[in-house]
Design an enzyme around this catalytic site. Structure first.
Site, mmCIF file in Angstrom:
data_model
loop_
_atom_site.group_PDB
_atom_site.id
_atom_site.type_symbol
_atom_site.label_atom_id
_atom_site.label_comp_id
_atom_site.label_asym_id
_atom_site.label_seq_id
_atom_site.Cartn_x
_atom_site.Cartn_y
_atom_site.Cartn_z
ATOM 1 N N ARG A 49 0.844 -1.205 0.000
ATOM 2 C CA ARG A 49 0.000 0.000 0.000
ATOM 3 C C ARG A 49 0.874 1.248 0.000
ATOM 4 O O ARG A 49 0.553 2.270 -0.593
ATOM 5 C CB ARG A 49 -0.985 -0.010 1.184
ATOM 6 N N TYR A 102 -15.656 17.085 -16.208
ATOM 7 C CA TYR A 102 -16.177 15.718 -16.204
ATOM 8 C C TYR A 102 -17.205 15.573 -15.074
ATOM 9 O O TYR A 102 -16.948 15.980 -13.928
ATOM 10 C CB TYR A 102 -15.002 14.734 -16.022
ATOM 11 N N ASP A 174 -6.879 19.166 -14.943
ATOM 12 C CA ASP A 174 -7.168 17.806 -15.389
ATOM 13 C C ASP A 174 -6.693 17.716 -16.838
ATOM 14 O O ASP A 174 -7.286 18.320 -17.736
ATOM 15 C CB ASP A 174 -8.670 17.516 -15.272
ATOM 16 N N LYS A 199 -7.694 6.477 -19.585
ATOM 17 C CA LYS A 199 -7.958 6.982 -20.935
ATOM 18 C C LYS A 199 -6.698 6.845 -21.807
ATOM 19 O O LYS A 199 -6.271 5.746 -22.063
ATOM 20 C CB LYS A 199 -8.460 8.416 -20.826
HETATM 21 N N1 PLP Z 1 -11.246 13.276 -15.699
HETATM 22 C C1 PLP Z 1 -11.771 13.161 -16.919
HETATM 23 C C2 PLP Z 1 -11.611 14.279 -17.914
HETATM 24 C C3 PLP Z 1 -12.485 12.004 -17.287
HETATM 25 O O1 PLP Z 1 -13.020 11.902 -18.515
HETATM 26 C C4 PLP Z 1 -12.631 10.965 -16.321
HETATM 27 C C5 PLP Z 1 -13.384 9.726 -16.632
HETATM 28 O O2 PLP Z 1 -14.114 9.633 -17.587
HETATM 29 C C6 PLP Z 1 -12.076 11.129 -15.062
HETATM 30 C C7 PLP Z 1 -11.378 12.302 -14.775
HETATM 31 C C8 PLP Z 1 -12.219 10.092 -13.981
HETATM 32 O O3 PLP Z 1 -11.380 9.006 -14.255
HETATM 33 P P1 PLP Z 1 -11.683 7.486 -13.830
HETATM 34 O O4 PLP Z 1 -12.876 7.040 -14.611
HETATM 35 O O5 PLP Z 1 -10.415 6.773 -14.207
HETATM 36 O O6 PLP Z 1 -11.938 7.480 -12.365
#
Ligand code: PLP
Length: 380
Positions: A49, A102, A174, A199
């Site tokens: 961990r 998101y 992000d 992604k």
């Molecule tokens: N940030 C963006 C721009 C996303 O598109 C996503 C998921 O679709 C996330 C964060 C969250 O990521 P996760 O699905 O890996 O938790």
């Protein structure tokens, strides 16, 4: 010597195994590490961990690709966001975020942090005066997503970093849509970058993951504490898969970007498409900014379908190469209907996505097959 991005993506943090010479470091599928006497840890590893060599490889790699000194990886993008925010926010803190981030990011803050005593304000991030007005002296975090999901708005990271820093806020970007290949927010003054590694970093739709990178020692230490104390870490296999994906990030994102540009250009002016949202198009309001801030324009685009919700639903259910699925950034093309899929959680809020918007994650298949697929689906 500083190497090119594509070289670092393949070699950074990837030293061949000293024992066997294996070019690909082994997956350390171990939850614990032997001690040479109590507290005699070899290379600092004690219990997985807290750290595992396969995870360290990934963390070294993502930090290097973003030009940061600290990289932390997580079991998902949201797990990373959660650890960062729990590390740097306290009850009474205020967070200002873009009004089309998101949906899951908004849900995380709105449903978990707001009840804990954090206040949230959403703002149009492309309107710098609106951001200046929203960011008050009690703002702890300014959260930027650029390009944004799903409307592909492009925000000026350097200007926003200046606005945030003027009030002492931590500026978080992000960078999931852009990837470190196209854009390095720390270079423009941001303090922290977050990724859904699920992604483009992983890139093959076969692993969930997240990353938080920063050159701020205090933020890194606070986030690492939550990572260790709460434990939302990737297992060794997931860390290894993500690392393997990143090795081809540069070539993949080049192809994603050229395919997306070709598709966007093919859809402009189509009688069944009212508008194409792609920063690579010269008439996109963020085009010039994106050209300054990004190396290319990425693989994501959205369209506003003429004929409203029913025509949009018909489109997403009529493709043959594009698969109807959540998520993005994999080698295969995906089509989605944000208002009922990725952004269903923000329906009824200011972040609601109109029901005539369709989002496309353009993969790296043959470009003619992708353009042909959307054109045939629009005929149905
Ligand atoms: N940030 C963006 C721009 C996303 O598109 C996503 C998921 O679709 C996330 C964060 C969250 O990521 P996760 O699905 O890996 O938790």
């Amino acid at each position: 010597m500083t190497h090119d991005f594509a070289t670092r993506a393949i070699h950074s943090g990837q030293t061949p195994d000293p024992t066997t010479g294996a070019v690909i470091p082994p997956i350390y599928q171990s939850s614990t590490f032997v001690q040479d006497g109590i507290g005699g840890f070899r290379n600092g590893y004690e219990y997985a961990r807290g750290g595992n060599p396969t995870r360290t490889s990934l963390e070294t790699l993502v930090a290097d690709l973003e030009g940061a000194t600290h990289g932390l990886s997580f079991s998902s993008g949201l797990a990373g966001e959660d650890a960062l925010l729990r590390g740097i926010l306290t009850p009474g803190s205020r967070i200002v975020m873009g009004n089309d981030v998101y949906g899951g990011t908004h849900r995380l803050v709105n449903r978990l942090f707001v009840p804990w005593g954090v206040s949230l304000q959403t703002v149009e991030m492309t309107d710098l005066d609106a951001v200046r007005a929203a960011v008050t002296s009690d703002t702890t975090v300014l959260w930027v997503e650029t390009p944004s999901n799903p409307l592909m708005k492009v925000s000026d990271i350097a200007a926003l970093a200046e606005i945030g820093h003027a009030v002492g806020a931590t500026v978080v970007v992000d960078n999931t849509f852009a990837t470190p290949y196209l854009q390095n927010p720390l270079q423009f003054g941001a303090d922290v970058v977050v990724h859904s590694a699920t992604k483009y970093l992983g890139g093959h739709s076969d692993v969930l993951g997240g990353a938080v990178v920063t050159s701020d020692d205090e933020i890194a230490e606070k986030t690492r504490f939550v990572q260790f104390a709460a434990g939302a870490v990737p297992g060794p296999m997931d860390a290894w898969l993500t690392t393997r994906g990143i090795k081809t990030l540069a070539v993949r994102v080049e192809k994603h970007s050229s395919n997306a540009l070709a598709l966007a250009e093919a859809l402009v002016g189509h009688p069944k498409i009212e508008r194409v949202y792609y920063p690579g198009l010269a008439d996109h309001p963020g085009h010039e900014l994106a050209a300054r801030q990004m190396r290319a324009f990425g693989g994501m685009l959205s369209v506003k379908v003429a004929g409203g919700a029913s025509a949009a639903r018909q489109l997403v259910e009529s493709t043959e190469v594009f698969l109807l699925a959540e998520s993005l950034g994999g080698i295969e093309s995906l089509i989605s209907y944000p208002s009922e899929m990725t952004h269903a959680s923000v329906r009824g809020t200011e972040l609601e996505v109109p029901d005539d918007i369709v989002r496309l994650s353009v993969g790296i298949e043959g470009v003619d097959d992708l353009v042909g697929d959307i054109l045939q689906a629009l005929e149905k």
